[in-house]
Design a protein around this motif. Structure first.
Motif, PDB file in Angstrom:
ATOM      1  N   ILE A 191       0.836  -1.197   0.000  1.00  0.00           N
ATOM      2  CA  ILE A 191       0.000   0.000   0.000  1.00  0.00           C
ATOM      3  C   ILE A 191       0.871   1.247   0.000  1.00  0.00           C
ATOM      4  N   ALA A 192       1.926   1.224   0.822  1.00  0.00           N
ATOM      5  CA  ALA A 192       2.828   2.377   0.868  1.00  0.00           C
ATOM      6  C   ALA A 192       3.461   2.611  -0.500  1.00  0.00           C
ATOM      7  N   ALA A 193       3.937   1.517  -1.127  1.00  0.00           N
ATOM      8  CA  ALA A 193       4.580   1.648  -2.438  1.00  0.00           C
ATOM      9  C   ALA A 193       3.590   2.161  -3.478  1.00  0.00           C
ATOM     10  N   GLY A 194       2.360   1.600  -3.445  1.00  0.00           N
ATOM     11  CA  GLY A 194       1.350   2.013  -4.420  1.00  0.00           C
ATOM     12  C   GLY A 194       1.043   3.498  -4.288  1.00  0.00           C
ATOM     13  N   ALA A 195       0.914   3.953  -3.032  1.00  0.00           N
ATOM     14  CA  ALA A 195       0.619   5.367  -2.815  1.00  0.00           C
ATOM     15  C   ALA A 195       1.753   6.235  -3.338  1.00  0.00           C
ATOM     16  N   LEU A 196       2.983   5.781  -3.097  1.00  0.00           N
ATOM     17  CA  LEU A 196       4.161   6.520  -3.563  1.00  0.00           C
ATOM     18  C   LEU A 196       4.163   6.627  -5.090  1.00  0.00           C
ATOM     19  N   VAL A 197       3.908   5.485  -5.755  1.00  0.00           N
ATOM     20  CA  VAL A 197       3.896   5.487  -7.218  1.00  0.00           C
ATOM     21  C   VAL A 197       2.787   6.396  -7.732  1.00  0.00           C
ATOM     22  N   ALA A 198       1.608   6.304  -7.095  1.00  0.00           N
ATOM     23  CA  ALA A 198       0.483   7.121  -7.543  1.00  0.00           C
ATOM     24  C   ALA A 198       0.833   8.605  -7.444  1.00  0.00           C
ATOM     25  N   VAL A 199       1.428   8.996  -6.327  1.00  0.00           N
ATOM     26  CA  VAL A 199       1.801  10.404  -6.160  1.00  0.00           C
ATOM     27  C   VAL A 199       2.860  10.801  -7.183  1.00  0.00           C
ATOM     28  N   ALA A 200       3.842   9.905  -7.395  1.00  0.00           N
ATOM     29  CA  ALA A 200       4.919  10.216  -8.332  1.00  0.00           C
ATOM     30  C   ALA A 200       4.386  10.389  -9.748  1.00  0.00           C
ATOM     31  N   VAL A 201       3.527   9.463 -10.172  1.00  0.00           N
ATOM     32  CA  VAL A 201       2.993   9.551 -11.537  1.00  0.00           C
ATOM     33  C   VAL A 201       2.117  10.794 -11.674  1.00  0.00           C
ATOM     34  N   TRP A 202       1.308  11.048 -10.625  1.00  0.00           N
ATOM     35  CA  TRP A 202       0.438  12.221 -10.665  1.00  0.00           C
ATOM     36  C   TRP A 202       1.278  13.502 -10.752  1.00  0.00           C
ATOM     37  N   ALA A 203       2.355  13.552  -9.953  1.00  0.00           N
ATOM     38  CA  ALA A 203       3.216  14.732  -9.995  1.00  0.00           C
ATOM     39  C   ALA A 203       3.888  14.861 -11.360  1.00  0.00           C
TER      40      ALA A 203
END
Lengths: 345, 425
Positions: A191-203
């Motif tokens: 979950i932590a990794a997924g959230a990180l990726v989501a934020v990174a891609v969104w940014a």
């Protein structure tokens, strides 16, 4: 031979049903299933987001996407097996895992970019079918290559490469009691990794110049080109990033209790990624995020429901996932956040 | 793609009987049929000559020939909808599976209302009709979509069917492996007339010795080959007839420009539905032949996504939008598979036999040549097929038969017919 009636009676066992429902609505079971579902959703999202970006920008449905995840799982597995001995501590294992994920992201991004320039670029002007066919062929070649290499090294290509799967640190393999629910550490990590990726891609999409090109290119690639931007470079970057993200998702699958590295990932991951991107709306970042959560949680709930007594029919969780796909396409062909005019006439 | 113009030389003489013209255009068909008919005996003869090792290694064996037939029919049925209307049916394996499972379940007495002893030909056709109905049901919702979305929704339906069949313990004791046919041997022929029915199968099938006193023996496998071949041939001509009928013209019109076809006044929805139904029907026939010959069916060989994918690959290699193309694509696939597997001869045993021991055990960077043959050649058809497939998509997008047509400027039948007409005069 048993008749229809008697075989159906086997499915539903009344006292068991009541009991199972009782357990289902206990808050700890629900909470555990929800968190596990989110953990699955995180990995589905990491894999599927590349697929949706590639489709959104170039209109290419990438059938090699599952093979990229498979490559990530195998290469990552090799690196982990080499780097981790039985005495390696949990912290080192997790750090190594993150390093491996970064290396594989870089490797496969380069690989994907090369593939786009070499093979996909010549056929953009053809009908979408040929792009499907080409990428499917690429996936097939990658899968067979993996089969050859693994069996040459004495590793079973299917079901899973257990040596790699068992490098999971004790910290992530253990279960933790959070608010009364009993949750496996790996899911929290995912979950932590997924959230990180989501934020990174969104940014990346909203805060960088290339992200702007990509969003503009998804709307109208010709117009972007007319403004003097080399949209082909954006194509290459997006295809590369999509490949890299799929591979990172594959790296997470190594430690996932229900997967692990195997050549079967090629098709399994591909089909699930399709379900996620179609439900979310092909080309939509937001939709993919929402759909990943829907599919992940549904997967976790139905897997529990159909394996734990109510209806002992293990395939029904997969059936539910594919029914979700069908129902979405019937009711809302453009998906949750897709653009209206694609799909139907 | 292949709008067939009727301005060939065959039309030059209007006074000629239409049947002669018709027959001339079927000359290529006759040649192909003759080739497939005489191939097994010639193959058998070659195996007794000094070239036997080469023949065994490089020519397709009989089991692969039979797979060529039913998989070829399946690929043709896939092309019938995908190549002619342009709607990619990614769930086509479901219809193949329905045909296969239906005949097995009926033969095992598991289908209520249909006795276990029902002749195979009847259950095969009923299974086909069932698939037709299923296609109408799936099509009713799926044809609201087009392009990638149509491919996705049909794929979704097929995967639902796959998962259901794979886990439903009613169809088999171990549903993951699928049911085996435990009833009487399936027979192709006229139902209820024993003398014109031929039993299928490698072991339990009919065999004939000393046919017509010519000293030729036809083994059980070969008998199945001819019987299945007859059904495939009939199905091919039925589909060919449909495509060359006004109905088929509308299918092509839908592929080329659906909006225009609708604007002219055709009810494109129902044309697509019926075309889908027919293609499902023939897919089910192919599935029934497969299950009858291999005396069973498994979900991974019938309902699975990769079964459709194989049909798609051979369709592209053979030529999408040409009916016979997928068949030749399948022939190529099975031939490649035979060479690269060691089930019936093949390249790996041949190399192991012909190369001297010194070469085989030669060590290159820790790997011997023998190991290399075992890992890179033996059973590796999918790898090489994948490479061939990608090359075809990039460089020969019209496939084998499609490219030949482009070169000739017409269908092979019309071209040869026209040529023959010119030589006759």
């Amino acid at each position: 031979m048993i008749g229809f009636g008697s075989s159906l009676a086997v499915f539903v066992d009344a006292p068991l049903l009541v009991d199972a429902f009782g357990r289902f609505f206990q808050p700890d079971t629900l909470a555990r299933l929800l968190v596990e579902g989110l953990g699955k959703a995180a990995i589905y999202f990491i894999i599927a987001v590349g697929l949706t970006l590639v489709f959104g920008l170039m209109g290419v449905l990438n059938f090699a996407h599952g093979a990229f995840a498979m490559l990530g799982a195998y290469i990552g597995g090799v690196l982990l097996v080499v780097g981790i001995s039985s005495t390696t501590g949990s912290g080192v294992r997790i750090l190594l895992f993150i390093a491996v994920a970064a290396v594989i992201f870089a490797l496969l991004t380069a690989f994907g970019s090369a593939l786009e320039v070499g093979l996909v670029r010549p056929i953009y002007d053809r009908t979408p079918m040929y792009q499907i066919l080409l990428t499917f062929g690429v996936g097939l070649i990658l899968e067979e290559t993996a089969r050859i290499l693994t069996s040459a090294r004495g590793i079973q290509p299917e079901p899973t490469w257990t040596a790699a799967a068992s490098t999971i640190p004790a910290v992530l393999d253990a279960r933790y009691s959070i608010l009364g629910a009993n949750i496996r550490g790996f899911y929290l990590f995912a979950i932590a990794a997924g959230a990180l990726v989501a934020v990174a891609v969104w940014a990346f999409l909203t805060r960088t110049l290339y992200g702007l090109y990509i969003r503009a290119g998804s709307e109208d690639a010709e117009m972007v080109e007319a403004l003097g931007i080399d949209v082909r470079k954006a194509f290459t970057i997006v295809f590369g990033l999509g490949t890299g993200l799929a591979a990172v998702g594959g790296v997470f699958l190594i430690w996932d209790p229900t997967y692990g590295p195997s050549v079967l990932l090629n098709i399994d991951v591909l089909l699930y990624a399709f379900v996620v991107v179609v439900i979310g709306g092909l080309g939509s970042f937001k939709g993919t995020l929402a759909a990943a959560v829907i599919v992940g949680v549904t997967d976790s709930l139905t897997t529990w429901l159909f394996n734990t007594g109510i209806v002992p029919f293990p395939g029904l969780s997969e059936v539910t996932i594919f029914l979700l796909l069908v129902i979405t396409l019937v009711i809302r062909p453009q998906g949750l956040y897709g653009i209206e005019e694609v799909g139907g006439h | 793609m292949d709008t067939v113009t009727d301005t060939t030389a065959a039309h030059a003489r209007d006074d000629e009987h239409w049947l002669r013209e018709y027959a001339r255009e079927h000359v290529p068909h006759l040649l192909v049929i003759a080739l497939f008919a005489v191939y097994p005996p010639i193959y058998g003869l070659l195996l007794r000559t000094p070239l036997s090792a080469e023949a065994n290694a490089f020519l397709p064996g009989t089991t692969f020939l039979i797979a060529m037939l039913f998989l070829g029919l399946f690929a043709m049925s896939f092309d019938f909808i995908s190549g002619y209307t342009g709607y990619l049916s990614f769930g086509h394996a479901a219809f193949y599976g329905v045909g296969a499972y239906f005949i097995v379940l009926v033969a095992n007495g598991d289908v209520p209302g249909i006795p276990a002893g029902t002749p195979f030909v009847i259950t095969m056709i009923v299974g086909g009709l069932l698939a037709f109905g299923l296609a109408l049901a799936i099509g009713a919702v799926s044809f609201r979509l087009s392009g990638v979305y149509f491919a996705m929704i049909t794929l979704g339906f097929a995967q639902v069917a796959y998962e259901l069949v794979r886990n439903w313990n009613y169809v088999a004791v171990n549903p993951q492996d699928g049911p085996t046919l435990s009833g009487p041997t399936p027979e192709i022929g006229i139902p209820y007339v024993d003398s014109v029915s031929i039993a299928l199968g490698r072991l339990a099938g009919d065999s004939f010795e000393n046919v017509l006193g010519l000293g030729i023996d036809i083994s059980a496998t070969l008998t199945s080959y001819y019987a299945i071949g007859a059904v495939v041939l009939l199905s091919y001509f039925a589909m060919q007839r449909l495509i060359h009928s006004p109905f088929g013209r509308v299918m092509i019109a839908i592929r080329e420009n659906e909006e225009r076809a609708a604007a002219i006044g055709y009810n494109v929805f129902w044309y697509k539905m019926v075309a889908f139904g027919f293609s499902a029907f023939f897919a089910a026939i192919a599935g029934a032949l497969f299950a009858a010959f291999s005396r069973g069916a498994s979900p991974d060989e019938t309902f699975y996504f990769l079964v459709t994918a194989d049909a798609l690959i051979v369709t592209i290699v053979g030529g999408i939008g040409t009916l016979a193309g997928p068949f030749f694509g399948t022939a190529f696939y099975e031939w490649l598979e035979d060479i690269l597997s060691s089930e019936q001869g093949g390249l790996a045993p041949y190399l192991r036999g012909i190369l001297p021991d010194g070469v085989l055990t030669a060590d290159i960077a820790g790997i011997t040549i023998a190991d290399l043959i075992n890992t890179v050649v033996d059973g590796r058809a999918p790898l090489f097929l994948g490479i061939v497939f990608v090359l075809f998509v990039l460089f020969v997008p019209n496939g084998l038969l499609g490219s030949v047509r482009d070169r000739l400027g017409n269908t092979v039948g019309k071209y040869v017919g026209g040529r023959l007409e010119r030589y006759r005069r």
